[in-house]
Every structure is written in structure tokens, then in C-alpha cells.
Scaffold this motif. Structure first.
Motif, PDB file in Angstrom:
ATOM      1  N   PHE A 159       0.883  -1.381   0.026  1.00  0.00           N
ATOM      2  CA  PHE A 159      -0.057   0.031   0.152  1.00  0.00           C
ATOM      3  C   PHE A 159       0.788   1.191  -0.127  1.00  0.00           C
ATOM      4  N   THR A 160       1.656   1.151   0.840  1.00  0.00           N
ATOM      5  CA  THR A 160       2.753   2.454   0.769  1.00  0.00           C
ATOM      6  C   THR A 160       3.509   2.745  -0.366  1.00  0.00           C
ATOM      7  N   ASN A 161       3.802   1.629  -1.033  1.00  0.00           N
ATOM      8  CA  ASN A 161       4.484   1.618  -2.385  1.00  0.00           C
ATOM      9  C   ASN A 161       3.774   2.201  -3.527  1.00  0.00           C
ATOM     10  N   LEU A 162       2.317   1.770  -3.390  1.00  0.00           N
ATOM     11  CA  LEU A 162       1.452   2.516  -4.537  1.00  0.00           C
ATOM     12  C   LEU A 162       1.017   3.800  -4.235  1.00  0.00           C
ATOM     13  N   GLN A 163       1.258   4.272  -2.831  1.00  0.00           N
ATOM     14  CA  GLN A 163       0.713   5.642  -2.697  1.00  0.00           C
ATOM     15  C   GLN A 163       1.972   6.409  -3.215  1.00  0.00           C
ATOM     16  N   ALA A 164       3.255   5.794  -3.269  1.00  0.00           N
ATOM     17  CA  ALA A 164       4.392   6.600  -4.006  1.00  0.00           C
ATOM     18  C   ALA A 164       4.222   6.818  -5.371  1.00  0.00           C
ATOM     19  N   GLU A 165       3.774   5.377  -5.985  1.00  0.00           N
ATOM     20  CA  GLU A 165       3.788   5.358  -7.475  1.00  0.00           C
ATOM     21  C   GLU A 165       2.555   4.154  -7.838  1.00  0.00           C
ATOM     22  N   PRO A 166       1.342   4.995  -8.307  1.00  0.00           N
ATOM     23  CA  PRO A 166      -0.041   4.450  -8.303  1.00  0.00           C
ATOM     24  C   PRO A 166       0.092   3.296  -9.716  1.00  0.00           C
ATOM     25  N   SER A 167       0.943   3.243 -10.601  1.00  0.00           N
ATOM     26  CA  SER A 167       0.932   2.356 -11.669  1.00  0.00           C
ATOM     27  C   SER A 167       1.322   0.819 -11.028  1.00  0.00           C
ATOM     28  N   VAL A 168       0.742  -0.095 -11.449  1.00  0.00           N
ATOM     29  CA  VAL A 168       0.937  -1.514 -10.754  1.00  0.00           C
ATOM     30  C   VAL A 168       0.565  -2.372 -11.926  1.00  0.00           C
ATOM     31  N   GLY A 169       1.446  -3.621 -11.812  1.00  0.00           N
ATOM     32  CA  GLY A 169       1.048  -4.850 -12.459  1.00  0.00           C
ATOM     33  C   GLY A 169      -0.060  -5.512 -11.845  1.00  0.00           C
ATOM     34  N   VAL A 170      -1.028  -6.257 -12.558  1.00  0.00           N
ATOM     35  CA  VAL A 170      -1.916  -7.219 -11.856  1.00  0.00           C
ATOM     36  C   VAL A 170      -2.278  -8.272 -12.700  1.00  0.00           C
ATOM     37  N   GLN A 171      -2.277  -9.453 -12.170  1.00  0.00           N
ATOM     38  CA  GLN A 171      -2.946 -10.724 -12.937  1.00  0.00           C
ATOM     39  C   GLN A 171      -4.115 -11.113 -12.143  1.00  0.00           C
ATOM     40  N   VAL A 172      -5.292 -11.291 -12.798  1.00  0.00           N
ATOM     41  CA  VAL A 172      -6.399 -11.832 -12.196  1.00  0.00           C
ATOM     42  C   VAL A 172      -6.830 -13.012 -13.026  1.00  0.00           C
ATOM     43  N   GLY A 173      -6.772 -13.976 -12.416  1.00  0.00           N
ATOM     44  CA  GLY A 173      -6.972 -15.296 -13.047  1.00  0.00           C
ATOM     45  C   GLY A 173      -5.665 -15.501 -14.338  1.00  0.00           C
ATOM     46  N   THR A 174      -6.434 -15.716 -15.483  1.00  0.00           N
ATOM     47  CA  THR A 174      -5.206 -15.719 -16.430  1.00  0.00           C
ATOM     48  C   THR A 174      -4.951 -14.710 -17.217  1.00  0.00           C
ATOM     49  N   ARG A 175      -5.747 -13.318 -16.580  1.00  0.00           N
ATOM     50  CA  ARG A 175      -5.558 -12.173 -17.424  1.00  0.00           C
ATOM     51  C   ARG A 175      -4.584 -11.176 -16.727  1.00  0.00           C
ATOM     52  N   ARG A 176      -3.833 -10.531 -17.491  1.00  0.00           N
ATOM     53  CA  ARG A 176      -2.570  -9.675 -16.976  1.00  0.00           C
ATOM     54  C   ARG A 176      -3.041  -8.084 -17.788  1.00  0.00           C
ATOM     55  N   PHE A 177      -2.762  -7.119 -16.675  1.00  0.00           N
ATOM     56  CA  PHE A 177      -2.842  -5.961 -17.290  1.00  0.00           C
ATOM     57  C   PHE A 177      -1.974  -4.635 -16.170  1.00  0.00           C
ATOM     58  N   THR A 178      -1.837  -3.694 -17.044  1.00  0.00           N
ATOM     59  CA  THR A 178      -1.130  -2.691 -16.379  1.00  0.00           C
ATOM     60  C   THR A 178      -2.463  -1.880 -15.596  1.00  0.00           C
ATOM     61  N   ALA A 179      -2.447  -1.353 -14.398  1.00  0.00           N
ATOM     62  CA  ALA A 179      -3.447  -0.539 -14.029  1.00  0.00           C
ATOM     63  C   ALA A 179      -3.106   0.532 -13.015  1.00  0.00           C
ATOM     64  N   ARG A 180      -3.923   1.450 -12.815  1.00  0.00           N
ATOM     65  CA  ARG A 180      -3.834   2.653 -11.782  1.00  0.00           C
ATOM     66  C   ARG A 180      -4.399   2.259 -10.537  1.00  0.00           C
ATOM     67  N   ALA A 181      -3.758   2.654  -9.362  1.00  0.00           N
ATOM     68  CA  ALA A 181      -4.532   2.269  -8.168  1.00  0.00           C
ATOM     69  C   ALA A 181      -4.695   3.549  -7.414  1.00  0.00           C
ATOM     70  N   ARG A 182      -5.797   3.654  -6.754  1.00  0.00           N
ATOM     71  CA  ARG A 182      -5.993   4.770  -5.829  1.00  0.00           C
ATOM     72  C   ARG A 182      -6.863   4.555  -4.744  1.00  0.00           C
ATOM     73  N   LEU A 183      -6.778   5.548  -3.640  1.00  0.00           N
ATOM     74  CA  LEU A 183      -7.329   5.250  -2.430  1.00  0.00           C
ATOM     75  C   LEU A 183      -8.730   5.557  -2.506  1.00  0.00           C
ATOM     76  N   ALA A 184      -9.657   4.763  -1.972  1.00  0.00           N
ATOM     77  CA  ALA A 184     -11.204   4.924  -2.329  1.00  0.00           C
ATOM     78  C   ALA A 184     -11.442   6.337  -1.370  1.00  0.00           C
ATOM     79  N   THR A 185     -12.313   6.860  -2.017  1.00  0.00           N
ATOM     80  CA  THR A 185     -12.628   8.234  -1.197  1.00  0.00           C
ATOM     81  C   THR A 185     -13.453   7.816  -0.071  1.00  0.00           C
ATOM     82  N   PRO A 186     -13.522   8.654   0.946  1.00  0.00           N
ATOM     83  CA  PRO A 186     -14.438   8.293   2.256  1.00  0.00           C
ATOM     84  C   PRO A 186     -15.809   7.776   1.733  1.00  0.00           C
TER      85      PRO A 186
END
Length: 148
Positions: free
Chosen positions: A84-111
Motif C-alpha cells: 500500500f505504501t508503495n502504490l501511494q508513492a507510485e500508483p502504476s501497478v501490474g496485475v494478474q486476475v486469473g489468466t488475465r494480465r494488465f497494467t493498472a492505476r491504483a487509488r485510495l477509495a474516497t470516504p
């Protein structure tokens, strides 16, 4: 900046069972480890905020529209998990969900988003409510948006 290709070269979680789960997930191409006992997990690669090196971990997820939803519970510890502290510094992330891979942007949910998403995520994984009682910090909810 983590991207999907970083999933293969990233350093695993320091938690042994998480690292083993992550390796099984990725080695199988996502056919093993995605679903277990009704829980669904994804692999998240972030960029180390101090090292600049990719790091990876497996996380339980839910969905909200096109977004994937993860909880930075750290088992109810008083500090945020490293991912979490890593993505706060750099929100670009790599993700694999099942067999699907993609680059994504992570953000903190609003209240308001957090208020709506917390019960949904606690329904998926009831221990989140217990974790929340163990700590004084507001456990963050993160939305991961695939980049097209």
C-alpha cells in the motif's frame, strides 16, 4: 512504475505462505490460486518506494464496476502493508486476475466509496471486520483500474 510484465521479475512477499501462493498462481498462468474456498485473489506488482524494484503479493479482491477492490488490512496491524505504501508513492501497478494480465492505476477509495465498499469487502472476507477492531488506523480500501 510497475507494469504487467513486472509480475514475472518482482520480488515476492516476505510472508512465506503469500509468496508460495503467488508463485503457484503465476507458474500456473493463473489457473491455480485464483479461487480457493470461495475467495478470489489477484497478484499485484508495485514499485518499491525506496528501491525502485518491483514487488508482488497476492490479495483477496472484490469488484466495483470495472475496478478491482483490495483492502490494505495487514492483518489488523497498526501500520499499512508495504504494497500500500508503495502504490501511494507510485500508483502504476501490474496485475494478474486469473489468466488475465494488465497494467493498472491504483487509488485510495474516497470516504464515500470506502463507506459503500467496506461492507461488501467484509462480506467477502469477514475477518476484515476483526482486523479493523485490532487497530486504530482506518484500513484503506484501494480501487485498481485497468488501463486500456
Amino acid at each position: 512504475m510497475a507494469v504487467a510484465a513486472d509480475l514475472d521479475r518482482a520480488t515476492d512477499s516476505t510472508t512465506d505462505w503469500v509468496a508460495e501462493h503467488t508463485r503457484t498462481y503465476l507458474t500456473s498462468g493463473g489457473t491455480e490460486g485464483h479461487e480457493s474456498n470461495g475467495l478470489y485473489t489477484l497478484v499485484l506488482a508495485t514499485t518499491g518506494r525506496r528501491t525502485g524494484e518491483p514487488r508482488r503479493t497476492c490479495l483477496i479482491y472484490g469488484t466495483s464496476g470495472d475496478d478491482f477492490v483490495v483492502v490494505a488490512s495487514n492483518g489488523g496491524a497498526d501500520k499499512h502493508p508495504s504494497w500500500f505504501t508503495n502504490l501511494q508513492a507510485e500508483p502504476s501497478v501490474g496485475v494478474q486476475v486469473g489468466t488475465r494480465r494488465f497494467t493498472a492505476r491504483a487509488r485510495l477509495a474516497t470516504p464515500a466509496e470506502r463507506e459503500a465498499l467496506w461492507p461488501r469487502m467484509a462480506h467477502i472476507f469477514p475477518l476484515y471486520d476483526e482486523y479493523a477492531q485490532k487497530t486504530d488506523r482506518a484500513i484503506p480500501i484501494v480501487l485498481v483500474t485497468p488501463q486500456h
